[in-house]
Design a protein around this motif. Structure first.
Motif, short mmCIF file in Angstrom:
data_model
loop_
_atom_site.label_atom_id
_atom_site.label_comp_id
_atom_site.label_asym_id
_atom_site.label_seq_id
_atom_site.Cartn_x
_atom_site.Cartn_y
_atom_site.Cartn_z
N ASP A 189 -80.77 -75.47 21.13
CA ASP A 189 -81.50 -74.70 19.96
C ASP A 189 -82.30 -74.59 20.28
O ASP A 189 -84.14 -74.23 20.94
N ARG A 192 -84.79 -74.67 23.51
CA ARG A 192 -85.00 -73.73 24.38
C ARG A 192 -86.52 -73.26 23.48
O ARG A 192 -87.15 -72.00 24.43
N GLU A 196 -87.74 -72.57 30.49
CA GLU A 196 -86.68 -72.53 30.96
C GLU A 196 -87.21 -73.40 32.04
O GLU A 196 -86.33 -75.13 31.99
N ARG A 199 -87.78 -77.26 30.35
CA ARG A 199 -86.69 -77.76 29.65
C ARG A 199 -85.48 -78.01 30.34
O ARG A 199 -84.69 -79.21 30.53
N CYS A 226 -76.60 -80.00 25.78
CA CYS A 226 -77.98 -80.33 26.20
C CYS A 226 -77.23 -80.19 27.63
O CYS A 226 -77.96 -79.11 28.34
N ASP A 229 -75.54 -77.52 28.15
CA ASP A 229 -76.17 -75.67 27.97
C ASP A 229 -77.77 -75.93 28.84
O ASP A 229 -77.87 -74.03 29.52
N ILE A 230 -78.35 -76.21 29.23
CA ILE A 230 -79.60 -76.57 30.06
C ILE A 230 -79.85 -77.07 31.38
O ILE A 230 -80.51 -76.29 31.80
#
Ligand code: F6P
Length: 495
Positions: A189, A192, A196, A199, A226, A229-230
């Motif tokens: 988070d 974030r 985008e 990251r 991460c 998620d990323i």
């Protein structure tokens, strides 16, 4: 390990030496600062190393123009040094806008999100024209070295170089690439906060390596989450494997360490003995020590507030205890760092103004880059305060107990990576809880001598066993686990 000598291309922003000119005009070489460089120096003793780093001083830029240098480390080992002279404006954006006030701040949770960061055109420009450009410069230099030594393993270090592995991988798909991240990894988070594309590029770049190393399982776990998620990668949390596109990276955790024998020698070094003479002579009964860079992550100001609370609660200790703060001025071209140094000085002054009296100044604040004096202070502490907000590891907590002569106690932040190893023998603190830190100082100062000695000896034994050589061996063992079979004629494709 010495028999398993490997060809390594070590890549870090700061190099093992930095050049200047002496008074007579002759070139001088000064040992590069910081924990990373200190730790990596012993790689040079055991392996065939070419070290690529940024040209930082003016004389470094001259050396960069002379190409590959044959260098000799302090222990006599030979290595090659390749300095890269980046465009000065690009380097400023890379170091003073992105790497430190952005990535370092993010990874140590230093922002007040109501006001920072400002993701504006200036930051985006510094990203594309600074961070991307300098990473490209590093990648091109690595590719040149790989053409000379196609079998070498490339070992990237730290947050300055998140994009270079992807650039190298795309141009040299068969290359063996590893990266060690010496600082914490923040939770998804917090990442974030960055746009985008940025990251994603950070995670995509790191995942182009074969091995990504962290100091602790805590940072490793954050990175694995991460990656999911990323970067939308497939992640095996248990085994630490991340499948991203066609490529699989192993994510591992091995805390770095120090060379214990080097500290045995340093403790008796004449420069160290001279540097410590006044501390030994003028110190009162009890000495609390901190040794840090003036970095906002180090939490120096809260340390002074905790000491103030302790002095409030313990008038009987007035004139019997001091806090020695040896701080290396760091990254002063960055406003946040310059402001933090000011805050440190103001806070020390405020506490001293409240309590000092004839013959007693409770906080000794020394702002200087003086390694000999740091080691001299290590010998003298009764309490070592290591209270960072967050810290990748923290080498002071490993170095200082090795040479301490007073059965000193470690007061240690639960957010320092080293807490996972040494926390069991330290007095643990929450770095935000100044009242708790004041109690911890009291507990440490009052601890019975037998217990202090037992804890200190346990720390020493741990550091001696899990030393720098063990760390290097663990990195190389990870690489062996993933090293792909290579065709001897594999050609490097240049972009
Ligand atoms: O890993 C953190 C680090 O890069 C260490 O090498 C060192 O302690 C410090 O930060 C040095 O920072 P700089 O190179 O910006 O002075």
């Amino acid at each position: 390990m010495a028999e398993d000598r490997r060809k390594l291309i070590v890549v870090s922003n700061r190099g093992p030496v930095s050049f200047g000119r002496g008074e007579a005009g002759a070139r001088t070489a000064r040992r590069g600062g910081g924990g990373l460089v200190t730790a990596l120096r012993s790689l040079v003793s055991h392996h065939d190393v070419t070290w690529i780093a940024s040209a930082i001083s003016d004389e470094d830029r001259v050396v960069a123009g002379e190409g590959l240098q044959e260098e000799t480390a302090r222990d006599g080992s030979a290595y090659r040094l390749r300095l890269v002279a980046h465009d000065p404006q690009a380097y400023d954006w890379y170091y003073n806008v992105i790497a430190n006030p952005t990535l370092w701040f993010l990874q140590h949770y230093l922002w007040n999100l109501t006001a920072q960061p400002n993701v504006d055109h200036a930051l985006l420009h510094a990203w594309s024209e600074g961070y991307v450009a300098v990473n490209r410069g590093f990648a091109e230099t690595v590719l040149e070295e790989l053409e000379r030594e196609p079998e070498a393993t490339v070992f990237f270090h730290d947050y300055h170089l998140y994009l270079a592995p992807r650039l190298v991988r795309d141009a040299a798909p068969q290359a063996t690439l590893a990266q060690f991240v010496h600082i914490p990894w923040a939770e998804a988070d917090y990442w974030r906060v960055l746009p985008e594309a940025i990251r994603y590029a950070v995670h995509d770049g790191l995942l182009a390596n074969d091995v990504v190393g962290f100091h602790t399982p805590r940072w490793r776990r954050n990175f694995l989450r991460c990656a999911l998620d990323i970067a939308d990668a497939a992640v095996d949390l248990e085994r630490g494997l991340v499948m991203h596109g066609e490529h699989t990276a192993l994510v591992s955790a091995h805390p770095i360490s120090v060379d214990a024998e080097e500290f045995d020698d340093l403790a008796e070094n004449p420069a160290v003995l001279a540097a410590g003479a006044d501390i030994h002579e003028f110190r009162p009964e009890k000495l609390i020590l901190r040794v840090d860079r003036t970095d906002p992550s180090k939490n120096v100001v809260r340390g002074f507030r905790a000491f103030e609370l302790y002095l409030d609660a313990h008038p009987e200790m007035h004139a019997r205890v001091i806090m020695v703060s040896r701080l290396d001025p760091s990254r002063q071209d960055i406003p946040e760092y310059a402001e933090y140094l000011g805050a440190i000085q103001r806070e020390a002054r405020r506490v001293n103004d409240r309590f000092q009296r004839e013959g007693w100044t409770p906080i000794w604040l020394e702002i200087a880059d003086d390694f000999a004096r740091s080691v001299a202070s290590y010998k003298e502490f009764d309490v070592l305060l290591v209270n960072p907000i967050f810290d990748g590891l923290n080498l002071v907590a490993k170095e200082a107990p090795l040479v301490n002569t007073r059965d000193g106690v470690l007061v240690l932040s639960e957010n320092a990576g080293v807490h996972e190893e040494l926390g069991q023998w330290a007095v643990s603190v929450n770095p935000f809880d100044v009242a708790g830190q004041a109690l911890a100082i009291h507990e440490a100062l009052e601890m019975p001598q037998a217990e202090r000695r037992a804890r200190l000896e346990a720390i020493r034994a741990h550091v001696r066993e899990h030393d720098l050589e063990a760390w290097i061996a663990a990195q190389l063992a990870d690489l062996d686990r993933v090293r792909r079979p290579r065709h001897p004629l594999a050609r490097l494709r240049r972009s």
